[in-house]
Design a protein around this motif. Structure first.
Motif, short mmCIF file in Angstrom:
data_model
loop_
_atom_site.label_atom_id
_atom_site.label_comp_id
_atom_site.label_asym_id
_atom_site.label_seq_id
_atom_site.Cartn_x
_atom_site.Cartn_y
_atom_site.Cartn_z
N PRO A 177 0.58 -1.21 -0.30
CA PRO A 177 -0.40 -0.29 -0.11
C PRO A 177 0.78 1.40 0.09
O PRO A 177 0.66 2.50 -0.35
N VAL A 178 1.62 0.94 0.75
CA VAL A 178 3.01 2.07 0.53
C VAL A 178 3.90 2.12 -0.21
O VAL A 178 4.81 3.32 0.11
N LEU B 100 -0.62 -17.16 -5.17
CA LEU B 100 -1.62 -15.75 -5.41
C LEU B 100 -1.89 -17.10 -3.24
O LEU B 100 -3.19 -17.52 -2.61
N LEU C 81 14.05 2.97 4.34
CA LEU C 81 13.65 4.55 4.07
C LEU C 81 15.35 4.59 4.33
O LEU C 81 15.87 6.11 4.80
N PHE D 198 6.12 9.04 -4.46
CA PHE D 198 4.50 9.43 -3.62
C PHE D 198 4.15 10.74 -4.64
O PHE D 198 2.63 10.52 -4.47
N ARG E 271 0.35 7.04 -8.31
CA ARG E 271 0.92 5.17 -8.31
C ARG E 271 0.57 5.08 -10.01
O ARG E 271 -0.09 5.17 -10.79
N TRP F 287 -0.12 3.16 -12.07
CA TRP F 287 -1.44 2.45 -13.16
C TRP F 287 -2.01 3.31 -13.70
O TRP F 287 -3.53 3.14 -13.83
N PHE F 288 -2.31 5.00 -12.45
CA PHE F 288 -3.34 6.13 -13.25
C PHE F 288 -2.54 6.59 -14.50
O PHE F 288 -2.89 7.18 -15.05
N VAL G 99 -3.24 5.84 4.40
CA VAL G 99 -1.60 5.52 4.17
C VAL G 99 -1.35 6.17 3.22
O VAL G 99 -0.72 6.05 1.68
N CYS H 77 -2.48 5.51 -0.19
CA CYS H 77 -2.63 3.97 -0.76
C CYS H 77 -3.42 4.21 -1.97
O CYS H 77 -2.75 3.15 -3.33
N PHE H 78 -4.21 4.74 -2.33
CA PHE H 78 -4.86 5.24 -3.75
C PHE H 78 -5.65 3.53 -3.43
O PHE H 78 -6.52 3.98 -5.15
N MET H 79 -6.10 2.89 -3.17
CA MET H 79 -7.21 1.77 -3.80
C MET H 79 -8.30 2.59 -3.56
O MET H 79 -9.54 2.19 -4.33
N ALA I 160 -9.37 5.46 -4.62
CA ALA I 160 -9.49 6.52 -5.72
C ALA I 160 -9.28 5.35 -7.00
O ALA I 160 -10.35 5.98 -8.11
N THR I 161 -8.42 4.22 -7.11
CA THR I 161 -8.78 3.70 -8.12
C THR I 161 -9.78 2.60 -8.25
O THR I 161 -10.42 2.74 -9.34
N SER J 197 -0.20 12.79 -2.18
CA SER J 197 0.48 12.07 -0.37
C SER J 197 1.21 12.54 -0.55
O SER J 197 2.26 13.21 -1.71
N GLY J 198 1.96 11.89 0.73
CA GLY J 198 2.79 13.26 1.21
C GLY J 198 4.05 12.12 2.16
O GLY J 198 3.46 11.12 2.72
N GLU J 199 5.00 12.16 3.51
CA GLU J 199 5.84 11.01 3.70
C GLU J 199 5.64 11.88 5.11
O GLU J 199 5.45 12.80 5.67
N LYS K 76 9.15 6.21 10.32
CA LYS K 76 9.45 5.01 9.52
C LYS K 76 8.80 4.18 9.29
O LYS K 76 8.81 3.36 8.15
N ILE L 256 5.02 4.41 8.92
CA ILE L 256 4.23 4.04 8.31
C ILE L 256 4.39 4.73 6.95
O ILE L 256 4.21 4.63 6.03
N GLU L 257 5.79 5.23 7.30
CA GLU L 257 6.15 6.47 5.34
C GLU L 257 5.38 7.32 5.26
O GLU L 257 5.85 8.55 4.35
N LYS L 258 3.75 7.15 4.62
CA LYS L 258 3.09 7.79 3.38
C LYS L 258 1.49 7.52 4.47
O LYS L 258 0.93 7.59 4.83
N LYS M 45 -7.59 -18.87 -8.96
CA LYS M 45 -6.65 -19.61 -9.01
C LYS M 45 -6.58 -21.12 -9.29
O LYS M 45 -6.20 -21.17 -9.68
#
Ligand code: SF4
Ligand code: SF4
Ligand code: SF4
Ligand code: SF4
Lengths: 530, 196
Positions: free
Chosen positions: A99-100, A118, A134, A209, A212, A214-215, B72, B74-76, B78-79, B90-92, B96, B98-100, B183
């Motif tokens: 996710p990040v 999977l 990091l 950052f 993403r 895929w956009f 975080v 992740c844009f899920m 928005a996707t 997004s930003g930092e 360390k 979590i990051e985002k 699967k």
């Protein structure tokens, strides 16, 4: 030439070809991490295993030579089971922080997990071996937990750049990528590390950052940073460019780009772009509609007669230059482009890797099109003598010369096509907004004389138009309109004008361009060579 | 396709009966609401209907204990959003681990179709829905709600949480079945690799 069978299809390949490359020629992609088309073979990831008849064990296709009569199966239950185990092994200590992670969406681990396993992890997050995250390596950010220890980055550093900044530290499942004392990466090819890394262990600070992946939509194009003409993808979303990525061309840039080249996208969305035409009266600048500005310029050109001088720019496409030389032919104007003699450097390699001394993408094209006619010094001298009534500049190079302030004093009207605002533009009387390289269709001819296409990726700001279109508008106002109405048609005229380009058109050029044929002594005068 | 033609005889006069029946209906409702107090409307917004805990109302962005967004970036969401109405920058983050995080997070409530896909997609349970459904504004801009407003909504206890992830989620078995199907399609077995 050995002939082999892959997944039931026969193929004949050059001796010494590996099975993975032979399969690629058939359009069969064998999954891999450590193999890279432009790096040496290491064979450490065991992902590219295939089953070969009459061989007891599975073989790694990246390091198996294609020999006569091999019968290869790339997708059998045994192969899939082996890949599944390999992946499960690679993911044992993976932090699962997709996710990040910026690599998500173009990550080999994600793709192959989707295709082959999977699975649910058998290790809990708390049991995993943790590594450094990091770690700031200058232009690159290292996350050692995500690394699959493929050694691509190490091989890139030692084989392409020759620096070997990166190394594997520690042993066993604590092995991780590191630089000595965490020193930053200082060479100017660092961006490629983020590209070669198949996962999110090495990421670009510049793209971090931002979006993403895929956009992003990709348009194939050419880097305008120097005469090498590296092939790129312009990645944009909603008209905003987020990054340039190398587009593989084994003849030009392989899979690499230099860092200054990679940063070229930043000029496109810059707030300093010229979006509208402006005229100067005294020291006062005012915006005018483009059509009105072109009317004014056309009137000046008509009034000037042969006292017109035109200067092209090697930043322009062949199509732009062709339109400009048509204007010069129509008006009988003086024409040249070599401010500072860039053609002397067109083939000069700066660092032994990619970057060339000539920071213009199309010096060779301008030479081929015969834009070098009157001599820049002669045009400057004519300006000094007051013989130039109108000076039309395709780019701002001449205005940047320290002496410009003096020799332009006697020129009553200077018009310049510009993409970006800069103090030097103040020396002109009229500024026309020109579209930049990512906003137009056209071709550049690189140092090898390879003619390569650039494609419009994003719209131009405001009233900015391709330079050939601006010249086309002028010609229409002068009563001699261009026959061509698009870059594609103009390229047809370029081909008719340059015998070496015979047989080329946009379709023939395709995505990786064509080297112009060299014409012998049979009738055509040899073109200016460097 | 054959067309059927109906001929209506317009010369017939309806007479007085429809009028009488219409008035009778009105009169009945008047007695029901004013005298018997059986109205089916309520006095909104003083009174509100009790809606289900799975109601898909205006979104909430949840917070961590320190008050920063759980999201975080992740844009899920928005996707997956079919209305393309979520805008994130997004930003930092300083930590360390979590990051985002989102420096901007906006939902255009006028485009949102309240499908709840964003809630389903979120890996962090950072976006939930409330039961609030009265969307009032005098400009369009007001109804593009930003990160701080989305987060402040977590305090709106009186409306209550609406649709949010839970183990009782009816879609869970559907999702598990979908993975199993994938699967199968991709020839992925669960067994150990065969010995060769
Ligand atoms: S950092 Fe990336 S390229 Fe280097 S070894 Fe690890 S996974 Fe491979
Ligand atoms: S070497 Fe030249 S053409 Fe290639 S990326 Fe760098 S500046 Fe661009
Ligand atoms: S509820 Fe549906 S339409 Fe609204 S923001 Fe979420 S995903 Fe988008
Ligand atoms: S899916 Fe969740 S964590 Fe990801 S950006 Fe949306 S709200 Fe944030």
């Amino acid at each position: 030439m050995p002939k082999l069978t892959i997944d039931g299809r026969e193929i004949e390949v050059a001796a010494g070809t590996t099975v993975i490359r032979a399969a690629q020629q058939l359009g069969i992609d064998i999954p891999h991490f450590c193999w890279h088309p432009d790096l040496s073979v290491d064979g450490n990831c065991r992902m590219c295993v295939v089953e070969i008849e009459k061989q007891a064990k599975l073989q790694i296709s990246c390091n198996t030579a294609a020999t006569e009569g091999l019968v290869v199966h790339t997708d059998t239950p045994r192969v899939r089971a082996a890949r599944r185990s390999t992946l499960e092994f690679l993911l044992v200590n993976h932090p699962i922080d997709c996710p990040v992670c910026d690599q998500a969406g173009e990550c080999y681990l994600q793709d192959q997990y989707q295709a082959y396993t999977l699975h649910d992890a058998r290790t809990e997050l708390e049991e995993k071996v943790h590594k450094r995250k990091l770690v700031d390596l200058g232009p690159i950010l290292l996350d050692a937990e995500r690394c699959v220890l493929c050694s691509r980055c190490l091989r890139f550093e030692s084989e392409v750049v020759g620096t070997s900044t990166l190394m594997f530290a520690n042993r066993g499942n604590r092995t991780e990528i590191a630089t000595f004392q965490n020193r930053p990466i200082t060479h100017s090819y660092a961006g490629n590390l983020a590209d070669v890394c198949p996962v999110g262990a090495l990421l670009s600070h510049d793209f971090r950052f931002k979006m993403r992946v895929w956009f992003l939509a990709s348009t194939p194009s050419i880097c305008p940073g120097c005469s090498t003409g590296c092939n790129v993808y312009v990645d944009q979303r909603d008209g905003e460019i987020y990054r340039l990525r190398p587009r593989r061309n084994p003849e030009v840039n392989k899979s690499w780009l230099c860092d200054p080249g990679r940063a070229q996208y930043k000029q496109i969305g810059s707030p300093e772009r010229v979006a509208v035409a402006r005229t100067r009266r005294g020291a006062e600048w005012s915006a005018v509609p483009l059509a009105a500005a072109l009317d004014v310029l056309a009137a000046h050109i008509k009034g000037a007669g042969r006292a017109l001088a035109i200067l092209g720019t090697p930043q322009a496409t062949n199509e732009d230059l062709r339109a400009l030389s048509t204007l010069a032919d129509t008006t009988g104007a003086r024409l040249d482009f070599r401010v500072g003699d860039p053609e002397l450097k067109v083939r000069e390699l700066e660092d032994g890797i990619l970057q060339r001394a000539d920071k213009n993408p199309n010096t060779q094209g301008a030479l081929d099109l015969g834009i070098a006619r009157s001599g820049v010094d002669e045009i400057i001298a004519a300006c000094r003598r007051g013989e130039v009534a109108v000076l039309l500049l395709q780019g701002p190079e001449l205005l940047r010369l320290p002496a410009a302030g003096v020799f332009l004093e006697k020129v009553p009207f200077v018009a310049v096509m510009a993409t970006h605002n800069e103090p030097a533009l103040e020396r002109a009387h009229l500024i026309l907004p020109a579209a930049a390289w990512a906003e137009i269709d056209g071709t550049f001819t690189n140092y090898q004389r390879r003619v390569q296409r650039i494609l419009r990726a994003v719209p131009a700001p405001g009233e900015a138009r391709p330079r050939w279109d601006l010249v086309g508008e002028l010609l229409r106002r002068l009563g001699a309109p261009l026959a061509a109405t698009s870059a594609r048609e103009l390229f047809g005229e370029v081909v008719r004008a340059v015998p070496e380009y015979a047989g080329l058109d946009y379709r023939v050029l395709g995505e990786s361009g064509r080297v112009a044929i060299s014409v012998g002594a049979n009738g055509h005068s040899p073109l200016p060579q460097v | 396709m054959a067309t059927r033609v109906i001929t209506v005889d317009r010369s017939l006069k309806p007479g007085i009966w429809p009028l009488v029946l219409g008035h009778w209906e009105t009169l009945k409702n008047l007695v029901r609401t004013l005298i018997l107090r059986q109205a089916s409307t309520i006095e909104f917004p003083e009174k509100r209907r009790n809606v289900s805990g799975r109601y898909r109302g205006i979104h909430i962005l949840t917070a961590r204990e320190d008050g920063t967004p759980k999201c975080v970036a992740c844009f899920m969401c928005a996707t997956v959003c079919p209305a393309e109405c979520i805008y994130i920058e997004s930003g930092e983050r300083p930590e360390k681990t979590i990051e985002k995080y989102p420096t901007r997070f906006e939902i255009d409530l006028l485009r949102c179709v309240y499908c709840g896909f964003c809630v389903d997609a979120c890996p962090e349970e950072a976006i939930l829905m409330s039961r609030e459904n009265d969307l009032v504004g005098t400009t369009r801009e007001e109804l593009i709600i930003d990160r701080d407003r989305l987060m402040a909504r977590a305090k709106l206890l009186d409306v209550g949480t609406g649709y949010h992830p839970s183990e009782h989620d009816v879609r869970r078995p559907v999702r598990i079945a979908a993975i199993e199907k994938l699967k199968q399609e991709r020839g992925i077995g669960n067994s150990r690799p065969p010995r060769g």
